[in-house]
Design an enzyme around this catalytic site. Structure first.
Site, PDB file in Angstrom:
ATOM      1  N   SER B 155       0.849  -1.198   0.000  1.00 43.09           N
ATOM      2  CA  SER B 155       0.000   0.000   0.000  1.00 43.09           C
ATOM      3  C   SER B 155       0.880   1.241   0.000  1.00 43.09           C
ATOM      4  O   SER B 155       2.036   1.212   0.465  1.00 43.09           O
ATOM      5  CB  SER B 155      -0.881   0.008   1.252  1.00 43.09           C
ATOM      6  N   TYR B 168      -0.776  -0.613  10.643  1.00 41.15           N
ATOM      7  CA  TYR B 168      -1.048  -0.839   9.219  1.00 41.15           C
ATOM      8  C   TYR B 168       0.126  -0.322   8.391  1.00 41.15           C
ATOM      9  O   TYR B 168       0.626  -1.002   7.500  1.00 41.15           O
ATOM     10  CB  TYR B 168      -2.356  -0.146   8.816  1.00 41.15           C
TER      11      TYR B 168
END
Lengths: 470, 262
Positions: B155, B168
């Site tokens: 990501s 995350y």
């Protein structure tokens, strides 16, 4: 709980035509005793096992994607050889090269050989190979006196035409799906020279081509035809036939020398200069529609009626004459489509097939014809007629059209009572297999499979494709 | 584990079939990838926890192509020990493996003033340790075969540590770094490793996230990824403009970055 197999055993295996690849855990047992352990290991891990010899099948016969492949080449001892009777007992990994090199100096020759000497006896019998003398000598299986087989259950059996006859007839030509040959006893053929008397001549069209194959079968020991599949019109099916005969006793004054292994060795250089290992690179630029058309036309036009003597190896093992010839077909490799058609309808059927391939712009680059006779093996491919083997170059742009055309070929051949060979055709469907083998034969094979291999440990990509899940 | 009968047909010279595993395939980008790869002729092993959705997706694909082209395997990526045997089984079911896609990922944001080890632990387990459990045996397999392609869904969030979602960010940063290392190890064996860095994609993951922008549909991301797979690219930002945005973000000095609240 499963234990994962070692990844370093994973190998990307190929078929002979370099047109199909599949990864498998490759095991190479050094002796027969280790095979049983591998079956037990496969069963514990829920995997299937495929037997592989020299990997000379043009299709998926020796591939097992994601499973275990048992490469039997290291199991290659000649167990006994009796020059007095011509009986040879050998392990399955023994190659035809080992066989002829053992028996020829004593005046014998394998009764049936393939177009390459690197095939193994196990592979040859798993597919029940035929040679250029099928009309006279039948398949290799007809010369097996006896074999021992290890079943996936761990049991061992001895089979001969009289003992366990049903297994004898099913395991020869059984694609290695019933068990593993552990010892094979073969009867060799007596020869009186290391040379063959060869005659070569042109045939102008398909009618003459088949007529000559028919007319010569009574006098020939070997017969094979090359067909120019790019020729059309009046010249459709033109080509060149080769007949070979054994020399009778005394006909070769130098027989002792010509039967020596050194005399039979294929030359390593072309015209004494060019190393043969680079020849396939020289062929590659010609492996296209135009190049093949020109090469074939020249080959046909310069073909003259010739008669000469030739060593056995030079006549039989044409595929070994140019090392790695199959690489000349490029990245997509090649496939071979062979149909066996009864003699009454072969002319009509192949005229239709050749015409179809030319109309669709998909000519075969090599056609080879042979004369055959039926045999009584369960999954037999032979007919009282002829076979035509067609090589096709595989390219990304041609795949779909080729597949559609081969389906048409199957339909045309089946309507004429044709049969197919499990070591060659790569697209045979279960429906086609049932049509030419008959439901009863397929049911019988399945029942023997259940008896010999109740857990379906032996499976190849070929078996799954043709016999499906049942 | 799901049943796998009938198994997909094997490749033949005239009907070649590439084979792919998608871990995290039931929804979002994974499901969109499955539909697109099936259309490209791939045979698929689809893995996720949500077995029912997975079966529905397989049924949809198999009905569309009138043959078994996708098989469902219920699998929790944090069940690390089950991975080698499952991979072995999938290889045998598909008849080979050409492409491996790790798409499993969760985002469990904590409040700006909160700290939550339990959430962070779960995030790292799914996004990173699950990936390592799969990537290790897959890399060993492709290295032996000297072929194959690995795709990891990382990501843009892995490029900087931000105030909103530290675990995350950390999981994706570690995954990107691991994938780069894998690429460096495997490219010499002919194996390609593609790191995908999507921006905001319209999936369940961002439905409660505020301040999203440039949101693209999952199928748009899948389309970009499939193109990058075909071209054997090494890194993909989707949509592409994130490459330049992240170039700037990566270079924002800490003295400014630590005062920002995104």
């Amino acid at each position: 709980m499963n234990t994962a197999l070692p990844y370093e055993k994973l190998t990307l295996l190929e078929n002979y035509g370099h047109s199909l690849r599949a990864p498998a855990y490759l095991y190479q047992p050094a002796q027969v005793d280790e095979i049983g352990d591998i079956f037990r290991f496969a069963k514990q891990n829920g995997l299937t096992v495929t037997l592989r010899g020299a990997g000379r099948s043009y299709n998926d016969a020796a591939l097992n994607g994601g499973g275990i492949v048992l490469d039997l080449r290291p199991v290659n001892r000649i167990l006994a050889w009796d020059p007095a009777t011509g009986l040879l007992q050998a392990e399955p990994g023994v190659t035809l090269q080992q066989v002829w090199q053992t028996v020829l100096p004593d005046g014998w020759w394998p009764p049936v050989v393939s177009g390459t000497m690197f095939t193994t006896l196990g592979g040859c019998l798993g597919m029940n190979i035929h040679g250029k003398n099928n009309f006279r000598m039948g398949t290799l299986g007809e010369h097996v006196m006896e074999f021992a087989i290890l079943l996936p259950t761990g049991a061992t059996l001895t089979c001969s035409p009289k003992k366990n006859g049903d297994l004898f007839r099913a395991n020869i030509g059984g694609m290695g799906m019933l068990g593993v040959f552990t010892s094979i006893t073969l009867q060799m053929k007596r020869v009186h020279s290391g040379l063959l008397q060869v005659e070569a001549w042109n045939v102008p069209d398909i009618k003459t081509h088949l007529h000559e194959l028919e007319a010569r079968q009574d006098e020939a020991d070997y017969l094979v035809g090359w067909m120019d599949c790019t020729a059309s019109g009046q010249g459709l099916g033109r080509g060149q036939l080769h007949q070979a005969n054994y020399l009778s006793e005394g006909a070769d004054p130098d027989a002792r020398r010509t039967m020596q292994v050194g005399y039979q060795t294929l030359p390593a250089r072309f015209f004494g200069l060019l190393p043969k290992s680079i020849l396939h690179h020289c062929m590659a630029p010609f492996m296209n529609d135009l190049g093949v058309r020109i090469t074939n036309t020249v080959k046909y036009l310069i073909g003259r009626h010739k008669s000469y003597r030739q060593p056995h190896t030079a006549f039989h093992f044409l595929l070994d004459y140019i090392p790695d010839w199959e690489l000349a077909y490029g990245r997509g490799g090649l496939i071979q489509y062979q149909s066996f058609i009864p003699k009454e309808t072969a002319l009509e059927i192949w005229t239709e097939m050749l015409g179809l391939s030319q109309r669709r712009g998909l000519p075969s680059y090599l056609g080879v014809t042979k004369r055959h006779r039926p045999d009584n093996f369960l999954l037999t491919h032979a007919v009282d007629g002829y076979s035509l083997a067609l090589d096709f170059k595989v390219t990304a742009g041609k795949r779909a059209r080729l597949a559609a055309m081969l389906q048409e070929f199957d339909r045309i051949a089946l309507e004429a009572g044709g049969r197919f060979y499990f070591a060659k055709n790569s697209e045979t469907t279960p429906e086609t297999a049932v049509r030419f083998l008959g439901e009863e034969t397929v049911a019988k094979f399945r029942s023997l499979k259940k008896r010999c291999d109740p857990h379906n440990l032996l499976e190849s990509d070929l078996y799954r494709r043709v016999f499906g899940d049942a | 584990m799901s049943d796998t009968k009938p198994l997909p047909p094997r490749a033949t010279p005239l009907q070649p079939r590439r084979r792919a595993i998608i871990v995290g395939a039931s929804i979002g980008i994974g499901a969109a990838m499955a539909r697109r790869l099936a259309l490209e002729g791939y045979t698929l092993a689809l893995l996720a926890r949500q077995e029912e959705m997975l079966r529905g997706l397989c049924a949809e694909i198999n009905t569309q192509f009138n043959e078994t082209r996708a098989i469902a395997y219920a699998h929790d990526v944090t069940d690390y020990d089950s991975v080698p045997a499952l991979l072995q089984r999938i290889l045998s079911d598909l008849g080979g493996l050409d492409l491996f896609i790790y798409n499993a990922g969760i985002s469990l944001p904590v409040g700006l003033k909160k700290f939550d080890f339990e959430k962070d632990h779960r995030t790292i387990e799914t996004n990173l340790l699950g990936a390592l459990a799969w990537l290790n045996p897959v890399a060993a397999m492709f290295q032996s075969l000297r072929s194959g392609q690995i795709v990891g869904l990382s990501s843009v969030a892995g490029e900087r540590g931000r105030v909103g979602n530290p675990a995350y960010n950390a999981s994706k940063a570690a995954l990107s770094c691991y994938l780069e290392a894998l690429r460096n190890r495997l490219s010499r064996y002919g194996v390609n490793v593609l790191t995908v860095k999507p921006g905001f994609v319209d999936t369940a993951m961002i439905k409660d996230t505020k301040g999203t922008f440039w949101v693209i549909p999952a199928d748009q991301a899948a389309k970009d990824i499939c193109r990058a797979i075909r071209k054997r690219r090494q890194e993909l930002y989707t949509p592409a403009r994130w490459r330049w945005v992240m170039f700037i973000v990566r270079n924002i000095p800490s003295v400014i970055f630590r005062r920002l609240i995104f």
